[in-house]
Structures are given as C-alpha cells and as structure tokens.
Design an enzyme around this catalytic site. Structure first.
Site, short mmCIF file in Angstrom:
data_model
loop_
_atom_site.label_atom_id
_atom_site.label_comp_id
_atom_site.label_asym_id
_atom_site.label_seq_id
_atom_site.Cartn_x
_atom_site.Cartn_y
_atom_site.Cartn_z
N GLU A 1 0.82 -1.23 0.00
CA GLU A 1 0.00 0.00 0.00
C GLU A 1 0.84 1.27 0.00
OE1 GLU A 1 -2.65 0.55 3.38
OE2 GLU A 1 -3.60 2.28 2.45
N LYS B 1 -2.45 -1.93 -3.18
CA LYS B 1 -3.50 -1.08 -2.59
C LYS B 1 -3.10 0.38 -2.77
CE LYS B 1 -5.96 -0.15 1.74
NZ LYS B 1 -6.64 -0.78 2.88
P1 13P Z 1 -9.10 4.13 4.23
O1 13P Z 1 -9.99 3.42 3.24
O2 13P Z 1 -9.84 4.78 5.35
O3 13P Z 1 -8.11 5.02 3.55
O4 13P Z 1 -8.26 3.00 4.97
C1 13P Z 1 -7.71 1.99 4.27
C2 13P Z 1 -6.46 1.53 4.93
O5 13P Z 1 -6.32 0.37 5.23
C3 13P Z 1 -5.40 2.51 5.16
O6 13P Z 1 -4.22 1.85 5.48
#
Ligand code: 13P
Length: 357
Positions: free
Chosen positions: A194, A236
C-alpha cells in the site's frame, strides 16, 4: 575466479513459497467477483480518533465490541472477501468467546493483518514520512500465520506539497514495501502493498497522477529487485483524484479515466488485483469512483476495494457505542458492502444507494 558481485538473484525461494502456500489462489480469492476487503486495522490511536467523534471512550472492550459488530454482520460475506485486522484484534474473540479469526474463516472471509508500525518523520526531509516495522518482522509474521492470518498489509505514505515528495522519500518507502512483501511471501502470507499518495493539499488531479505514477514505478522496481512474485501479491493504491483543497474537483468519470490510465502505465498485469484505499473520500464517492472504473469494461487486473473509512463511517455513526443500535449499524455495514460489491461490476446505482433508508 574473482567474485564480481553481480550474480543474478535466485528467484526460486519465494517462488517455492508462493507455490507451497498457494499465494496466487489466496490473492485471487481476495479479489473474487463482486467482493472486496474491509480494512478494520485501525491502530489504537486511530480508532480512538474515530470513537472520539461519537464521544465514546476507547477501551479494549469498546474496541472489541465494535469489531464484533462488524464481523458478525449476517451475510456480509456475500460482498466481503477478507478483513484486515490489527494486532490487538487478531487476538480478540466475539461475545460468544469464538476467536474473531474463526468467526471470519467460518464465513469464508480471509483474515489478514496490518504489520507495519506506522509512518514516522523521515530524518532530513521535513514534511515527509517513512514507514517503520521491518525489525523483527520475520518472527512476527510467523506468529500471525499461526494465529490464522493469510495476508498482510503495509502502508507507506507519500505527501504532495511545496517541493515534495522527494525521490529519497519515494525510494525509502518503496524499499521498505519490497522487503515487507518478500518477508510476507517467505512466511506464506499474501502481501498487500500500500503506497498511499495523500489527498491532502490543493494540488490538481494531474499532480496526483504524476506523483502516483512515480511512486508506483519505484514500488514495482523495488518488488522486482527483491524477487517478490507479483502473482501472489495485491496492490492497494490511492485513486487519482484532485487534492482535497483544490478548487476544481474532478468528476467520477475523470477520476476513473485518470486512475486507469496511471495504473496501465505503472502496474504489471501479473498483479491479480488492485484494491483501492478510500483515503478520506466520502463513502458514496469511493463507491461511485470504483463503479465508474469497472463500468469502463475489463482491465488487466481486478479493480476492487480495501476500504476503511468508506465502509465504516456510517456504521460508527449509527452505532454510537450503544448496544441497542447494533442491528441498525450492521444493516448499514451490509448496505455499504453491497453497494461496493455492485461497484465491482459497474452495476451500482442511485436506487441501490437509496435502499439503505
Ligand atoms: P481508508 O480506506 O480509510 O483510507 O483505509 C484503508 C487503509 O487500510 C489505510 O491503510
């Protein structure tokens, strides 16, 4: 023969782990048709902020009760493939004493775990962050797998601002993501990589695209250098959107087109799925933008969701920490999951949105 030090890396160990633990199959199941991921991995500090907003004290029991509400929502597995847990949560149980990991597994929902230790200031680079948590990670991953986790998540944060992000910040984060991903695969866990380019700031959508593309390219260079097997991983990312304070806000169709374009330029098609974060978009925006992308037709990867706030905001507001509100809050969670499930195939509509009331 002198050692030139330029030996090609041996890609077999991670490849063997991917085959042994069927990480490609796990990754595909997380992006199964009509389903996506619930991110419920808020750290103790972050969940306190969410609870502060409803004037609820954050205690181990109130956090447990809230996660119990989410995970025991009837039939939510129709739209939810996996849940990302936090260290405290993966060790907790439902009110009937069944461990949360078992509650989820019994529904066919794959339990996952956030393994990073958060974004900290990057020394020498004011305003920029690097995510920590690599020390001791190998041992931790083993423990999480024993506790039932089958996938992991690590979040890197890139900030857009005056003269930032720097190349150094992007590379430091890409390197950490690659090491996290390789360690996860070695341990038999699918890494969710991510890199979040924040929507804070007054930059326009083009600037978001430029920074996101540079970030993704550095991330995939890092993953390749560390031998990560893309088929057994998920990405992500943020969507390509206008900065929160930008005067001209891009429409859902502009966001969808810009996002798909940037991803096409930066993400190899060996990656089975891209599961977006919501990052401060409203729940409806996050659903609508994903829906627009999937309405464009087929893409090289599944385009899905791994939302935290966009799945939970209305749920927390309905719950308010009161046991009597649990059924209504679960209904609101089911509805948000259903809307996002429809967005997976571009079939989300205003009528479906209105069904909630
Ligand atoms: P949000 O969808 O609130 O951005 O959170 C996703 C997430 O896992 C952030 O690390």
């Amino acid at each position: 023969m002198p050692d030139t030090g330029l030996k090609t890396m041996d890609r077999r160990p991670l490849m063997e782990a991917v085959v042994q633990y069927k990480l490609d199959t796990v990754a595909q199941s997380l992006v199964a048709e009509g389903k996506g991921i619930l991110a419920a991995d808020e750290s103790t500090g972050t969940i306190k902020k969410r609870f502060d907003a409803i004037k609820l004290e954050s205690s181990e029991e109130s956090r447990r009760a809230y996660r119990d509400l989410l995970f025991t929502t009837a039939d939510v597995e129709t739209y939810i493939s996996g849940v990302i847990l936090y260290d405290e949560t993966i060790r907790q149980s439902a009110s009937d004493r069944t461990p949360f990991t078992q509650i989820l597994s019994k529904k066919g929902i794959v339990p996952g775990i956030k393994v990073d230790q958060g974004a900290k200031n990057l020394a020498g680079f004011p305003g920029e962050k690097v995510t920590e948590g690599l020390d001791g990670l190998r041992e931790q991953l083993k423990q999480y797998r024993d506790l039932g986790a089958r996938f992991t998540k690590w979040r890197a944060v890139i900030t857009i601002g005056e003269g930032i992000p720097s190349r150094t910040c992007i590379h430091a984060n890409a390197h950490a993501l690659a090491r996290f991903a390789a360690l996860s695969q070695e341990a038999g866990l699918v890494p969710i990589v991510e890199p979040e380019v924040l929507m804070d700031g007054d930059h326009d959508i083009q600037r978001c695209a430029e920074v996101t593309e540079a970030t993704l390219q550095a991330v995939f260079t890092g993953l390749h250098a560390h031998g990560v097997v893309l088929e057994g991983s998920l990405l992500k990312p943020n969507m390509i959107i206008s900065g929160k304070a930008c005067r001209e806000q891009a429409s859902a169709s502009e966001v969808a087109e810009a996002t798909v374009r940037s991803l096409m330029r930066s993400v190899p098609s060996a990656v089975p799925g891209i599961v977006f974060l919501s990052g401060g978009q409203t729940p409806e925006q996050a659903t609508e933008n994903l829906n627009e992308m999937n309405a464009m037709g087929r893409h090289p990867w599944e385009l899905s969701f791994s939302y935290g706030r966009a799945l939970q905001e209305p749920v927390i507001r309905t719950w308010m920490g009161k046991p009597a509100n649990v059924p209504a809050a679960q209904q609101s969670f089911y509805h948000r999951a259903k809307c996002n499930g429809a967005a997976r195939s571009g079939t989300y509509t205003r009528e479906l949105e209105a069904e909630a009331a």
